[in-house]
Design a protein around this motif. Sequence first.
Motif, PDB file in Angstrom:
ATOM      1  N   ILE A  44      45.358  43.792  45.427  1.00 36.99           N
ATOM      2  CA  ILE A  44      45.259  43.677  43.974  1.00 36.99           C
ATOM      3  C   ILE A  44      45.964  44.863  43.328  1.00 36.99           C
ATOM      4  O   ILE A  44      45.772  46.011  43.740  1.00 36.99           O
ATOM      5  N   ASP A  45      46.770  44.579  42.318  1.00 37.41           N
ATOM      6  CA  ASP A  45      47.455  45.628  41.555  1.00 37.41           C
ATOM      7  C   ASP A  45      47.308  45.299  40.076  1.00 37.41           C
ATOM      8  O   ASP A  45      48.055  44.480  39.523  1.00 37.41           O
ATOM      9  N   VAL A  46      46.320  45.909  39.430  1.00 35.94           N
ATOM     10  CA  VAL A  46      46.026  45.550  38.042  1.00 35.94           C
ATOM     11  C   VAL A  46      47.144  45.961  37.093  1.00 35.94           C
ATOM     12  O   VAL A  46      47.327  45.342  36.034  1.00 35.94           O
ATOM     13  N   GLN A  47      47.904  46.987  37.460  1.00 38.21           N
ATOM     14  CA  GLN A  47      49.006  47.386  36.583  1.00 38.21           C
ATOM     15  C   GLN A  47      50.142  46.378  36.641  1.00 38.21           C
ATOM     16  O   GLN A  47      50.729  46.027  35.610  1.00 38.21           O
ATOM     17  N   THR A  48      50.438  45.874  37.825  1.00 38.71           N
ATOM     18  CA  THR A  48      51.463  44.846  37.945  1.00 38.71           C
ATOM     19  C   THR A  48      51.011  43.546  37.296  1.00 38.71           C
ATOM     20  O   THR A  48      51.797  42.857  36.629  1.00 38.71           O
ATOM     21  N   LEU A  49      49.731  43.200  37.456  1.00 39.79           N
ATOM     22  CA  LEU A  49      49.194  41.992  36.833  1.00 39.79           C
ATOM     23  C   LEU A  49      49.195  42.092  35.316  1.00 39.79           C
ATOM     24  O   LEU A  49      49.218  41.078  34.623  1.00 39.79           O
ATOM     25  N   ASP A  50      49.143  43.316  34.795  1.00 45.61           N
ATOM     26  CA  ASP A  50      49.124  43.572  33.348  1.00 45.61           C
ATOM     27  C   ASP A  50      47.963  42.856  32.656  1.00 45.61           C
ATOM     28  O   ASP A  50      48.108  42.314  31.562  1.00 45.61           O
ATOM     29  N   CYS A  51      46.800  42.862  33.321  1.00 45.95           N
ATOM     30  CA  CYS A  51      45.613  42.289  32.693  1.00 45.95           C
ATOM     31  C   CYS A  51      44.888  43.378  31.910  1.00 45.95           C
ATOM     32  O   CYS A  51      45.051  44.572  32.165  1.00 45.95           O
ATOM     33  N   ASP A  52      44.072  42.949  30.965  1.00 47.33           N
ATOM     34  CA  ASP A  52      43.261  43.899  30.206  1.00 47.33           C
ATOM     35  C   ASP A  52      41.958  44.212  30.923  1.00 47.33           C
ATOM     36  O   ASP A  52      41.433  45.328  30.834  1.00 47.33           O
ATOM     37  N   PHE A  53      41.423  43.206  31.627  1.00 46.98           N
ATOM     38  CA  PHE A  53      40.207  43.372  32.409  1.00 46.98           C
ATOM     39  C   PHE A  53      40.366  42.646  33.744  1.00 46.98           C
ATOM     40  O   PHE A  53      40.998  41.582  33.802  1.00 46.98           O
ATOM     41  N   PHE A  54      39.755  43.211  34.773  1.00 49.71           N
ATOM     42  CA  PHE A  54      39.722  42.578  36.094  1.00 49.71           C
ATOM     43  C   PHE A  54      38.328  42.808  36.656  1.00 49.71           C
ATOM     44  O   PHE A  54      37.837  43.941  36.665  1.00 49.71           O
ATOM     45  N   VAL A  55      37.678  41.742  37.096  1.00 46.52           N
ATOM     46  CA  VAL A  55      36.304  41.867  37.588  1.00 46.52           C
ATOM     47  C   VAL A  55      36.210  41.306  38.997  1.00 46.52           C
ATOM     48  O   VAL A  55      36.890  40.331  39.348  1.00 46.52           O
ATOM     49  N   PHE A  56      35.354  41.926  39.816  1.00 48.71           N
ATOM     50  CA  PHE A  56      35.102  41.383  41.151  1.00 48.71           C
ATOM     51  C   PHE A  56      33.755  41.873  41.655  1.00 48.71           C
ATOM     52  O   PHE A  56      33.162  42.809  41.104  1.00 48.71           O
ATOM     53  N   SER A  57      33.282  41.207  42.712  1.00 49.61           N
ATOM     54  CA  SER A  57      31.984  41.505  43.304  1.00 49.61           C
ATOM     55  C   SER A  57      32.158  42.203  44.643  1.00 49.61           C
ATOM     56  O   SER A  57      33.065  41.856  45.410  1.00 49.61           O
ATOM     57  N   GLY A  58      31.257  43.150  44.926  1.00 53.26           N
ATOM     58  CA  GLY A  58      31.310  43.832  46.211  1.00 53.26           C
ATOM     59  C   GLY A  58      30.865  42.967  47.371  1.00 53.26           C
ATOM     60  O   GLY A  58      31.426  43.028  48.469  1.00 53.26           O
ATOM     61  N   HIS A  59      29.853  42.115  47.145  1.00 56.43           N
ATOM     62  CA  HIS A  59      29.238  41.423  48.278  1.00 56.43           C
ATOM     63  C   HIS A  59      30.132  40.362  48.895  1.00 56.43           C
ATOM     64  O   HIS A  59      29.875  39.906  50.007  1.00 56.43           O
TER      65      HIS A  59
END
Length: 406
Positions: free
Chosen positions: A209-224
């Motif tokens: 995952i590369d949030v800067q390349t994706l250029d999203c404002d928010f990114f969410v995920f779960s640890g489990h």
Amino acid sequence: MFDIHEIRSQFSILNQEVNGKPLVYLDNAATSQKPNSVLEAYNRYYTEINANVHRGIHTLSQLATEEMELSRRKIQKFINAEHDFEVIFTKGTTEGINLISYILTSELKKDDEIIISYLEHHSNIVPWQMLCERTGAKLRVIPMDENGVLQLEYLDEFLSEKTKVVSLNQVSNALGVVNPISEITAKTRAASDAYIIIDGAQSAPHFKIDVQTLDCDFFVFSGHKMYAPMGTGVLYGKREILEKLPPFQGGGEMIATCSFDRTTYAGLPFKYEAGTPNVGGNIALGAAVDFIERVGHENIQNHENALLEYAQRQLLEIEGLKIYGEKANRTGVVSFNLEGIGISSDVGMILDKMGVAVRTGHHCTQPIMDFFDIAGTVRASFAVYNTFNEIDILVEGVKKAKRMLA
């Protein structure tokens, strides 16, 4: 070098029998198993450094703080966030999306529009419906075709100056379909100033995952779902947006100053982390990141894609078996039904008697099931510790279920 036997040796839970058969765990889209290194990190916190963080000058508090903030920095690198304070600890994806939808309340007004898709988990539908109820905004839904592929010409049609939020998953939990997020983001940026939210619950475990390349404002995920304990997760948000928007909850940790006359809020990330955090879980989440980095994103992706291709090929040899999303670009999931067997849980129960753990039902994606006019599917989902032999056992179990239920 990718060594499946060495990887499996790190998961003690796999060394057991269920109903007299070796456990074959294929329910990873619901939750993954945890490597010993993650369990040890979690246990070490409670047996050696248990203390509240950020609030004490004593040694244990300092050690706990250092360990949790180290985990935050690991996650920053894991998703390539620009700043570590853009990483907000949550209980998981659901809390992350609810947090975002709540803090965006003041940003929307009557007749503004929120775009989601047919492929969303309920946790990326219901919070936006609730936001629409609060503000008078309207929900628009990108349809999909018979393979679960989003029809992006509708996104082109929907996008306008009224669009304030675009929120989609990167990978469907029900079908495993990988959405063209970069294309969706580019289209959105060109047509509106909408906030872009990506649900990464099913992508973070499987590829880089590369949030800067994706250029999203928010990114969410779960640890489990990525080898960490339950009750852990991450909300990434761009610095300038998180600084502008209001807090989610009030209480300890999220204040700079507090009096009966006026309260001022702490800086990031603490503005969004009210109360005592899940310190042990957050530290263990960092250990899960370490595990993924040691195995390697490319190795994980290649192995899981090979498992998916093999499973699909073997299952399709069973007459009357239908795979949903068969022709789409997918990862980690094969979702199927047997012709003439209307209750997927019947297949799941027979598989369980053979030691095979799969998920059955609607997978918190009832709109997808309604689209296909079915009650649910049998879903087998893969992780880095699964093997081709386990796929063979699954296939034999499905054949047995067909014989018994036909």
